[in-house]
Design a protein around this motif. Structure first.
Motif, PDB file in Angstrom:
ATOM      1  N   ALA A  93       0.716  -1.461   0.152  1.00 17.29           N
ATOM      2  CA  ALA A  93       0.062  -0.098  -0.140  1.00 17.29           C
ATOM      3  C   ALA A  93       1.093   1.395   0.046  1.00 17.29           C
ATOM      4  N   ARG A  94       1.996   1.238   0.197  1.00 18.95           N
ATOM      5  CA  ARG A  94       2.702   2.392   0.236  1.00 18.95           C
ATOM      6  C   ARG A  94       4.457   2.024  -0.605  1.00 18.95           C
ATOM      7  N   PRO A  95       5.028   2.913  -1.298  1.00 20.54           N
ATOM      8  CA  PRO A  95       4.851   4.781  -1.302  1.00 20.54           C
ATOM      9  C   PRO A  95       3.642   4.978  -1.506  1.00 20.54           C
ATOM     10  N   ASP A  96       3.548   5.918  -1.091  1.00 23.75           N
ATOM     11  CA  ASP A  96       1.702   7.009  -1.579  1.00 23.75           C
ATOM     12  C   ASP A  96       2.088   8.388  -1.594  1.00 23.75           C
ATOM     13  N   GLU A  97       0.643   8.764  -2.060  1.00 21.94           N
ATOM     14  CA  GLU A  97       1.325  10.574  -1.826  1.00 21.94           C
ATOM     15  C   GLU A  97       2.067  11.060  -0.957  1.00 21.94           C
ATOM     16  N   ALA A  98       1.600  11.093   0.376  1.00 20.69           N
ATOM     17  CA  ALA A  98       2.192  11.251   1.183  1.00 20.69           C
ATOM     18  C   ALA A  98       4.041  11.024   1.123  1.00 20.69           C
ATOM     19  N   ALA A  99       4.033  10.206   0.377  1.00 19.80           N
ATOM     20  CA  ALA A  99       5.450  10.245   0.131  1.00 19.80           C
ATOM     21  C   ALA A  99       6.110  10.589  -0.601  1.00 19.80           C
ATOM     22  N   ARG A 100       5.701  11.435  -1.646  1.00 19.32           N
ATOM     23  CA  ARG A 100       6.040  12.300  -2.769  1.00 19.32           C
ATOM     24  C   ARG A 100       7.296  12.934  -2.804  1.00 19.32           C
ATOM     25  N   ALA A 101       6.930  13.948  -1.938  1.00 15.05           N
ATOM     26  CA  ALA A 101       7.945  14.804  -1.844  1.00 15.05           C
ATOM     27  C   ALA A 101       9.474  14.149  -1.659  1.00 15.05           C
ATOM     28  N   ALA A 102       9.513  13.661   0.013  1.00 15.79           N
ATOM     29  CA  ALA A 102      10.342  12.840   0.164  1.00 15.79           C
ATOM     30  C   ALA A 102      10.913  11.988  -0.176  1.00 15.79           C
ATOM     31  N   LEU A 103       9.994  10.822  -1.160  1.00 13.63           N
ATOM     32  CA  LEU A 103      11.030  10.141  -2.518  1.00 13.63           C
ATOM     33  C   LEU A 103      11.998  10.964  -3.215  1.00 13.63           C
ATOM     34  N   ALA A 104      11.195  11.882  -3.688  1.00 13.53           N
ATOM     35  CA  ALA A 104      11.850  12.821  -4.910  1.00 13.53           C
ATOM     36  C   ALA A 104      12.773  13.707  -4.460  1.00 13.53           C
ATOM     37  N   ARG A 105      12.989  14.485  -3.174  1.00 17.44           N
ATOM     38  CA  ARG A 105      14.422  14.409  -2.361  1.00 17.44           C
ATOM     39  C   ARG A 105      14.920  13.148  -2.482  1.00 17.44           C
ATOM     40  N   LEU A 106      14.740  12.488  -1.783  1.00 17.43           N
ATOM     41  CA  LEU A 106      15.802  11.819  -1.581  1.00 17.43           C
ATOM     42  C   LEU A 106      16.449  11.274  -3.327  1.00 17.43           C
ATOM     43  N   ARG A 107      15.256  10.626  -4.239  1.00 22.37           N
ATOM     44  CA  ARG A 107      15.901  10.913  -5.072  1.00 22.37           C
ATOM     45  C   ARG A 107      17.178  11.663  -5.849  1.00 22.37           C
ATOM     46  N   THR A 108      16.948  12.401  -5.975  1.00 19.62           N
ATOM     47  CA  THR A 108      17.863  13.728  -6.157  1.00 19.62           C
ATOM     48  C   THR A 108      19.284  13.325  -6.518  1.00 19.62           C
ATOM     49  N   ARG A 109      19.398  12.497  -4.767  1.00 19.34           N
ATOM     50  CA  ARG A 109      21.026  12.446  -4.377  1.00 19.34           C
ATOM     51  C   ARG A 109      21.618  10.802  -4.297  1.00 19.34           C
ATOM     52  N   HIS A 110      20.593  10.260  -4.602  1.00 18.36           N
ATOM     53  CA  HIS A 110      20.769   8.998  -3.900  1.00 18.36           C
ATOM     54  C   HIS A 110      19.868   7.557  -5.540  1.00 18.36           C
ATOM     55  N   ALA A 111      20.671   6.444  -5.334  1.00 20.06           N
ATOM     56  CA  ALA A 111      19.673   5.741  -6.429  1.00 20.06           C
ATOM     57  C   ALA A 111      18.959   5.034  -5.539  1.00 20.06           C
ATOM     58  N   VAL A 112      17.486   4.661  -5.661  1.00 22.91           N
ATOM     59  CA  VAL A 112      16.431   4.550  -4.432  1.00 22.91           C
ATOM     60  C   VAL A 112      15.810   3.148  -4.829  1.00 22.91           C
TER      61      VAL A 112
END
Length: 340
Positions: free
Chosen positions: A208-227
């Protein structure tokens, strides 16, 4: 309704319950399944993942050699190729001691039942053991960020087998049916703050996750790391004591569109792991209820898949410990090919 947990309503339970494998036993079981050819395959794929993460940021130039089929065209030295009259590629010294950051969702929902009848927490711990063991095989450092809305456990990146056992023991103590709800964005933000150098971040949560609530945090993480994201599939709460197929079948497709099919569910009360709501027994096994639940599940999966695809984050769904290794290797293969 969050995928239910067959049995009694959630309540306090001892951490590290008897009958579940210890950290050392879990790592031993993973090592026994990593046959030598698969070890080379998995660690080689993880090395390729590091190359894509660290291209130009952590590898030392070694020498040139003639291009061979299968080489990355991005490694071709066009000037040298023009001088020699044939394509040549640059070779680099592989970066060692790379950080692999394990972000593990241990919210209350992870106390529910996975698609193959195991606890989702047990499946998540097995996935973590796989990733940690593959990283240890390469000599990489492993860090842990785990928790829920009420707490976050953090272990800095270190190498060595002893450290892996510490990671798994700390993670095992973090899972608890009486834990607060999950808060994946909080964990992702914590990983972003604690991990300065570019790393490989493996997120372990449920389907059920990640959902829309996690989008911004994932986007920030993706700019620096491979996820990479590994999701644990939920049991079908509307099934009635029906098997989901041969236990030894390996999935490898990771589409998750059929994850809502009937699976083995113990007879008894079915309780929502987060709210404690009881699923009326008369709904279990009813065709319309099963079909409606499946449609909702597919729609939810499509939303999650679209979210991750929009961020360029590969993901995989595992049913249980039986397919976790194959699915993780398949995930690395797709990432290496540039697939999503």
């Amino acid at each position: 309704m969050t995928p239910p947990l067959p049995g009694t309503p959630p309540g306090p339970s001892p951490r590290g319950s008897a009958g579940l494998p210890s950290a050392r036993a879990r790592l031993s079981a993973v090592r026994s399944r990593l046959a030598l050819p698969l070890v080379r395959r998995a660690t080689g794929l993880l090395e390729g993942q590091h190359r894509s993460v660290y291209r130009g940021h952590g590898q030392d130039f070694d020498d040139l050699r003639v291009y061979q089929p299968g080489d990355d065209v991005g490694d071709i030295d066009w000037r040298a190729s023009a001088r020699t009259g044939s394509p040549v590629v640059k070779r680099y010294v592989a970066t060692s001691n790379v950080a692999v950051v394990l972000v593990v969702d241990t919210g209350r929902h992870m106390s529910a039942t996975a698609a193959r009848g195991e606890d989702k927490a047990e499946v998540a711990q097995y996935v973590v053991a796989i990733v940690a063991q593959v990283a240890q095989q390469r000599g990489d450092r492993v860090a842990l960020v785990a928790g829920d809305a009420g707490r976050v456990e953090h272990l800095p990146a270190r190498a060595g087998r002893t450290h892996l056992e510490v990671v798994l023991r700390r993670l095992e103590r973090t899972f608890d049916p009486a834990a607060p709800p999950g808060d994946l964005p909080r964990l992702l933000d914590r990983a972003m703050r604690q991990t300065v150098q570019r790393s490989l971040v493996v997120v372990v949560t449920d389907e059920a996750r990640p959902d829309e609530a996690a989008r911004a945090a994932l986007a920030r993480l993706r700019t620096r790391h491979a996820v990479l994201v590994v999701q644990v599939a939920d049991a079908d709460a509307f099934a009635w004591d029906v098997a989901a197929g041969p236990p030894g079948r390996l999935v490898g497709s990771s589409s998750a569109r059929e994850r809502g099919r009937p699976t083995r569910v113990r007879r008894g009360t079915v309780v929502d792991a987060e709210s404690g709501a009881v699923l009326p027994g008369l709904l279990r096994g009813r065709r319309r209820a099963v079909e409606a639940a499946h449609r909702a599940r597919v729609a939810r999966h499509d939303r999650t898949t679209a979210l991750l695809a929009s961020l360029g984050i590969p993901s995989v769904v595992v049913e249980g410990t039986h397919d976790a290794l194959d699915e993780f290797v398949a995930l690395l293969e797709r990432q290496r090919r540039g697939g999503r």
